[in-house]
Every structure is written in C-alpha cells, then in structure tokens.
Design an enzyme around this catalytic site. Structure first.
Site, PDB file in Angstrom:
ATOM      1  N   ASP A  64     -29.385  33.406  14.267  1.00  0.00           N
ATOM      2  CA  ASP A  64     -30.112  34.670  14.431  1.00  0.00           C
ATOM      3  C   ASP A  64     -30.320  34.850  15.933  1.00  0.00           C
ATOM      4  O   ASP A  64     -31.097  34.111  16.550  1.00  0.00           O
ATOM      5  CB  ASP A  64     -31.446  34.558  13.686  1.00  0.00           C
ATOM      6  CG  ASP A  64     -32.343  35.762  13.909  1.00  0.00           C
ATOM      7  OD1 ASP A  64     -32.017  36.606  14.776  1.00  0.00           O
ATOM      8  OD2 ASP A  64     -33.386  35.852  13.236  1.00  0.00           O
ATOM      9  N   VAL A  65     -29.617  35.822  16.522  1.00  0.00           N
ATOM     10  CA  VAL A  65     -29.667  35.942  17.990  1.00  0.00           C
ATOM     11  C   VAL A  65     -31.038  36.375  18.517  1.00  0.00           C
ATOM     12  O   VAL A  65     -31.303  36.261  19.704  1.00  0.00           O
ATOM     13  CB  VAL A  65     -28.578  36.892  18.557  1.00  0.00           C
ATOM     14  CG1 VAL A  65     -27.182  36.365  18.263  1.00  0.00           C
ATOM     15  CG2 VAL A  65     -28.753  38.318  18.063  1.00  0.00           C
ATOM     16  N   ASN A  91     -22.724  41.938  20.421  1.00  0.00           N
ATOM     17  CA  ASN A  91     -22.505  43.064  19.510  1.00  0.00           C
ATOM     18  C   ASN A  91     -23.620  43.223  18.474  1.00  0.00           C
ATOM     19  O   ASN A  91     -23.903  44.339  18.045  1.00  0.00           O
ATOM     20  CB  ASN A  91     -21.159  42.872  18.797  1.00  0.00           C
ATOM     21  CG  ASN A  91     -21.030  43.757  17.585  1.00  0.00           C
ATOM     22  OD1 ASN A  91     -20.760  44.948  17.685  1.00  0.00           O
ATOM     23  ND2 ASN A  91     -21.278  43.197  16.388  1.00  0.00           N
ATOM     24  N   TYR A 157     -34.910  51.979  18.860  1.00  0.00           N
ATOM     25  CA  TYR A 157     -33.469  51.733  19.061  1.00  0.00           C
ATOM     26  C   TYR A 157     -33.054  52.236  20.447  1.00  0.00           C
ATOM     27  O   TYR A 157     -32.376  51.526  21.204  1.00  0.00           O
ATOM     28  CB  TYR A 157     -32.686  52.449  17.955  1.00  0.00           C
ATOM     29  CG  TYR A 157     -31.189  52.202  17.958  1.00  0.00           C
ATOM     30  CD1 TYR A 157     -30.651  50.998  17.519  1.00  0.00           C
ATOM     31  CD2 TYR A 157     -30.295  53.198  18.377  1.00  0.00           C
ATOM     32  CE1 TYR A 157     -29.277  50.780  17.501  1.00  0.00           C
ATOM     33  CE2 TYR A 157     -28.920  52.993  18.354  1.00  0.00           C
ATOM     34  CZ  TYR A 157     -28.415  51.775  17.915  1.00  0.00           C
ATOM     35  OH  TYR A 157     -27.047  51.565  17.892  1.00  0.00           O
ATOM     36  N   LYS A 161     -31.541  49.981  23.566  1.00  0.00           N
ATOM     37  CA  LYS A 161     -30.226  50.199  24.171  1.00  0.00           C
ATOM     38  C   LYS A 161     -30.372  50.652  25.633  1.00  0.00           C
ATOM     39  O   LYS A 161     -29.530  50.338  26.476  1.00  0.00           O
ATOM     40  CB  LYS A 161     -29.427  51.219  23.353  1.00  0.00           C
ATOM     41  CG  LYS A 161     -29.119  50.760  21.910  1.00  0.00           C
ATOM     42  CD  LYS A 161     -28.218  49.540  21.846  1.00  0.00           C
ATOM     43  CE  LYS A 161     -27.748  49.230  20.430  1.00  0.00           C
ATOM     44  NZ  LYS A 161     -26.884  48.048  20.357  1.00  0.00           N
TER      45      LYS A 161
END
Ligand code: NAD
Length: 256
Positions: A64-65, A91, A157, A161
């Site tokens: 789990d990054v 990604n 989100y 980003k």
C-alpha cells in the site's frame, strides 16, 4: 521494440487500468517490471502474464503506497530481486466524489496519502538507492489534467494532483544534477475502471465527448506510449515537465 532492454521499471498500482497498460508496454520495450498492487492480486497476476508474454521478467509486490514503510519495502524488494532499478512510475491513485463542504477528514487523508504521500516517499526510497549506486534514473508520475484544471466535487483529488505537480517541479531541480529526470503525465478522461460510473452513464459520457476535441476517451495504450518515451534514453533532456494527454480537453473553451 527494445528501447528499454536491460532496464528495470517499478510501476505502482499496476494491477488495473493505466498502470497495467504501462507495465505491459514497458515490458514490450524490453524492461523487467515490478508490478505493484494493494488489494487486487488477480489483476496483478493478469499483469504478470502480460509481462511474461512480452518476454520480460516480472515481480509482483503487494504494498500500500500510502504507507511509508510499505512504499519503501516495494523499492527495496525491486532492487533485491533485480539488483538495480532505473525507472519509477508513480501511477497508483484514487478519487472519490465529495462536495467540499461534506468532505470528511478520513477521505481527505486517504486520497492525499495515496496520490501525494505515496509518490513522495516511493521516490525518496528510489532516489536513495540511485544515489548509493551512483546511477541516473527516471521518475514519471501519473498526475491528471486536474493538477491544473478545477473539478468541482473533487477538491481533494485536485489538491493531491496539484501537489504532485509542484513535487515534480521541485524534484526535477533537486535531482537534475544526479541525472535523474522527473516528469508528470496528465491524462484527461481515459477508459479505465476508475471511470466505471461515467462509462455506464451514456448521456454523461456523450456530454463529455462533446467537450473533447478528438471526440473519444483516451486509452491506457495512449498513456503507456508516453511513459515509454519518458522512460527511454531518448528523453534524457526532458525534465520538470507535465505532458498533457487529453484529446485537447483542457484547451477547449467555449463562450457559449
Ligand atoms: N482514468 C482516468 O481517466 C484518469 C485520468 C487522469 C488521471 N488518472 C490517474 O491515473 C492513475 C491510474 O488510474 P486508473 O484510471 O488506471 O485507475 P484504476 O482504479 O484502474 O487503477 C488504480 C490502480 O492504483 C492501485 N492503487 C490504489 N490505491 C493503492 C495503494 N494505496 N497502493 C498501491 N496501489 C494502489 C489500484 O490497485 C489500481 O491498480 C491514477 O493516479 C489516476 O489518478 C486517471
């Protein structure tokens, strides 16, 4: 194709969608690929088959990054298995629709931790290894057009980003002297499981297609081709850039 023969690529979140397409493409270019997933082992097995069929070696690592020690362990296992690594593709990403006023702390943390903290610490672990080995490297982040464009209902989100955009710009400057390039790919609407509800809602999909000059959604292959370029030796002088791959979506403005 063998632009990446002898290279090792780590692709986070490669059990599905864009990450799976990237793993497949990099393998077809000759790279050995570390396939990462957090929850869906079946998808990772499918990716491994694709890598095998391309004639490259694959390694599946569950991590789990968003958890720093798991992100570090992913990089560690990659280097242990292949002796070295050259390319990290950050990604893995998640999104949840939620109005700004209703967004809960746990949702904010989950999205920021996968989309921003994950790339931060996975890259840190990778760069520590590259530095110790005195090697150049390639970092490619799968960002989004929403690193720049507003998306009402997706404030967290967008913030994650947008953060990834500045992380990329900063690291391009910090790591350039070591020959490590850092770039973002900013996809528009790509046909993947992340867009399941959109793909199943024809009126909504048609309205979106009207806003895309090329009149189609992107494919994982479209995105993977750009990763293959940025990961290659041919892109040695490219760093600090965001590449939009959105069919013209972010450039289409109408007065009415
Ligand atoms: N699909 C699009 O239209 C689109 C557009 C712009 C950007 N993106 C970005 O592309 C990336 C891939 O998205 P996708 O459309 O392929 O989605 P997807 O849901 O098909 O795949 C996401 C992948 O991330 C993995 N993942 C999620 N949380 C993880 C975690 N904590 N640790 C490790 N892996 C984890 C999942 O297992 C899966 O393999 C994301 O960063 C997304 O934000 C997608």
């Amino acid at each position: 194709m063998s632009h990446l023969k002898g290279k090792v690529a780590i692709v986070t979140g490669s059990s599905s969608g864009i990450g799976q397409g990237i793993a497949k493409r990099l393998a077809s270019e000759g790279a050995n690929v570390v396939i990462n997933y957090s929850k869906h082992g079946d998808g990772a097995d499918e990716t491994l088959k694709m890598v095998d069929s391309a004639g490259s070696q694959g390694l599946i690592v569950q991590a789990d990054v968003s958890n720093v020690s798991e992100a570090q362990s992913l990089i560690e296992q990659a280097w242990q298995k292949f002796g070295s690594a050259d390319i990290l593709v950050n990604n893995a990403g998640v999104e949840t629709e939620s109005s700004f006023l209703d967004t809960k702390e746990e949702d904010f943390d989950r999205i920021m931790n996968v989309n921003l903290k994950g790339p931060f610490f996975a890259t840190q672990a990778m760069v520590r290894k590259l530095t110790a080995a005195k090697k150049p490297g390639r970092i490619v982040n799968i960002s989004s057009v929403h690193e720049d464009m507003a998306f009402p209902g997706f404030a967290t989100y967008c913030a994650s980003k947008g953060g990834l955009r500045m992380l990329m710009r900063d690291l391009a400057v910090e790591l350039g002297p070591q020959g490590i390039t850092v770039n973002n790919i900013a996809p528009g609407a790509i046909s993947t499981p992340m867009n399941k509800s959109l793909l199943e809602d024809k009126p909504k999909l048609d309205a979106l297609l009207e806003k895309i000059p090329l009149r189609r959604l992107g494919t994982v292959e479209d995105v993977a081709a750009l990763v293959a370029y940025l990961a290659s030796d041919e892109a040695a002088y490219v760093t600090g850039a965001t590449y939009y791959i959105d069919g013209g979506l972010s450039r289409d403005y109408h007065e009415q």
